[in-house]
Scaffold this motif. Sequence first.
Motif, PDB file in Angstrom:
ATOM      1  N   GLU A 232       0.700  -1.139  -0.124  1.00  0.00           N
ATOM      2  CA  GLU A 232       0.020  -0.068   0.014  1.00  0.00           C
ATOM      3  C   GLU A 232       0.889   1.239   0.053  1.00  0.00           C
ATOM      4  OE1 GLU A 232      -3.596   2.206   2.441  1.00  0.00           O
ATOM      5  OE2 GLU A 232      -2.676   0.093   3.160  1.00  0.00           O
ATOM      6  N   GLU A 233       1.920   1.194   0.592  1.00  0.00           N
ATOM      7  CA  GLU A 233       2.782   2.438   0.903  1.00  0.00           C
ATOM      8  C   GLU A 233       3.659   2.368  -0.554  1.00  0.00           C
ATOM      9  OE1 GLU A 233       3.829   2.317   5.751  1.00  0.00           O
ATOM     10  OE2 GLU A 233       5.223   1.036   4.227  1.00  0.00           O
ATOM     11  N   MET A 234       4.015   1.366  -1.200  1.00  0.00           N
ATOM     12  CA  MET A 234       4.663   1.600  -2.438  1.00  0.00           C
ATOM     13  C   MET A 234       3.686   2.219  -3.472  1.00  0.00           C
ATOM     14  SD  MET A 234       6.193  -2.220  -2.962  1.00  0.00           S
ATOM     15  CE  MET A 234       6.927  -3.265  -1.626  1.00  0.00           C
ATOM     16  N   TRP A 235       2.434   1.621  -3.500  1.00  0.00           N
ATOM     17  CA  TRP A 235       1.426   2.222  -4.477  1.00  0.00           C
ATOM     18  C   TRP A 235       1.252   3.824  -4.049  1.00  0.00           C
ATOM     19  CZ3 TRP A 235      -0.025  -0.350  -8.548  1.00  0.00           C
ATOM     20  CH2 TRP A 235      -0.220  -1.693  -8.547  1.00  0.00           C
ATOM     21  N   ARG A 240       2.103   9.318  -6.037  1.00  0.00           N
ATOM     22  CA  ARG A 240       2.712  10.604  -5.406  1.00  0.00           C
ATOM     23  C   ARG A 240       3.834  11.287  -6.551  1.00  0.00           C
ATOM     24  NH1 ARG A 240      -1.663  12.437  -4.216  1.00  0.00           N
ATOM     25  NH2 ARG A 240      -2.684  10.940  -3.051  1.00  0.00           N
ATOM     26  N   VAL A 241       4.880  10.357  -6.546  1.00  0.00           N
ATOM     27  CA  VAL A 241       6.055  10.673  -7.475  1.00  0.00           C
ATOM     28  C   VAL A 241       5.333  11.059  -8.840  1.00  0.00           C
ATOM     29  CG1 VAL A 241       8.232  10.070  -8.532  1.00  0.00           C
ATOM     30  CG2 VAL A 241       7.837   9.643  -6.133  1.00  0.00           C
ATOM     31  N   ALA A 242       4.730  10.285  -9.442  1.00  0.00           N
ATOM     32  CA  ALA A 242       4.324  10.181 -10.809  1.00  0.00           C
ATOM     33  C   ALA A 242       3.441  11.576 -11.126  1.00  0.00           C
ATOM     34  CB  ALA A 242       3.458   9.050 -11.176  1.00  0.00           C
ATOM     35  N   LEU A 243       2.444  11.686  -9.933  1.00  0.00           N
ATOM     36  CA  LEU A 243       1.590  13.076 -10.108  1.00  0.00           C
ATOM     37  C   LEU A 243       2.471  14.160  -9.904  1.00  0.00           C
ATOM     38  CD1 LEU A 243      -1.059  14.104 -10.566  1.00  0.00           C
ATOM     39  CD2 LEU A 243      -1.619  13.817  -7.980  1.00  0.00           C
ATOM     40  N   ASP A 244       3.508  14.345  -9.013  1.00  0.00           N
ATOM     41  CA  ASP A 244       4.428  15.495  -9.135  1.00  0.00           C
ATOM     42  C   ASP A 244       4.818  15.798 -10.318  1.00  0.00           C
ATOM     43  OD1 ASP A 244       3.818  15.878  -6.425  1.00  0.00           O
ATOM     44  OD2 ASP A 244       5.606  14.724  -5.551  1.00  0.00           O
ATOM     45  N   LEU A 245       5.398  14.563 -10.945  1.00  0.00           N
ATOM     46  CA  LEU A 245       6.173  14.845 -12.621  1.00  0.00           C
ATOM     47  C   LEU A 245       5.039  15.452 -13.227  1.00  0.00           C
ATOM     48  CD1 LEU A 245       7.994  11.651 -12.579  1.00  0.00           C
ATOM     49  CD2 LEU A 245       9.001  13.778 -12.511  1.00  0.00           C
ATOM     50  N   MET A 246       3.859  14.970 -13.089  1.00  0.00           N
ATOM     51  CA  MET A 246       2.770  15.515 -14.258  1.00  0.00           C
ATOM     52  C   MET A 246       2.337  17.139 -13.980  1.00  0.00           C
ATOM     53  SD  MET A 246       1.608  13.004 -15.984  1.00  0.00           S
ATOM     54  CE  MET A 246       2.731  12.001 -16.095  1.00  0.00           C
TER      55      MET A 246
END
Length: 281
Positions: A232-235, A240-246
């Motif tokens: 769950e923490e991995m997901w 969050r990282v991917a959305l930050d990149l967006m």
Amino acid sequence: MAKAAGGTKNPARTSVWLQGKAPRGGGRKGDQPSGLDRDRITEASVRLLDAEGLAKFSMRRLAAELNVTAMSVYWYVDTKDDLLELALDAVCGEMRLPDAEAPAGSWREALRALADEYRALLIRHPWVSPLVGRFLNIGPNWLAFVVAVQRTVRGTGLPPHTQNGAISAVFQFVYGFGTIEGHYMARCAEAGMTQDEYYREAAGTVEDELASHGAMESAKDLLAARGDATVEEMWERDFRVALDLMIAGIESLLEQEKRLEQEKRGERAGRGETPGARQEL
């Protein structure tokens, strides 16, 4: 009574929300079965889809859940597809949308909130993702979500010709991420395992079977970076990282547009042009 129609010949022009087929809160006139209405049928459909999945869903199974005959359901919907559309829009209504009166400049928070809500919907109802690409998605709840997304991206300040690309980048990413996460959780449930138990067993099998494969060597650092985090923490971290990149990409595009505008102003100034000069000529 409505005819129990089959498939549609032109899905691009067919929807339960068109052709006067949208629910109006009472069902059809005549000798329709008592105790039923479209809301109750839609709620039962959602429960069945959540419990058994899209592949097992049928009008006969739904009728059994409602303790009526299959033909009774057809008093309220024309086809199975109509019912799936109603169920899809009903669960879309679970998403909490940002305040339309939010102050300017808060697009990042609004975009994150919309992405979180869409991801949660896809995880909570794994059957939603295949239906999103199947129907026109013009029910009231879906349209409210679309308007909220468009309003938020418009609030970034991006020029219109880039806004559709920004919407696609963020929400097609969320769609893919949420679909995979939801399907993984469904597999865990079918196996009677927690997410962590399933991950440990699957990872152990892969390591044993592919120990000599280059993919395992390539992934060594990535796997080590996960540390002792739960699945769950991995997901959550990856999302969050991917959305930050967006969001960083949108900010970068904004800066690029500003530079281009400044360059155009400089070129006009170099030619001795002033705002409105062309209109005076």
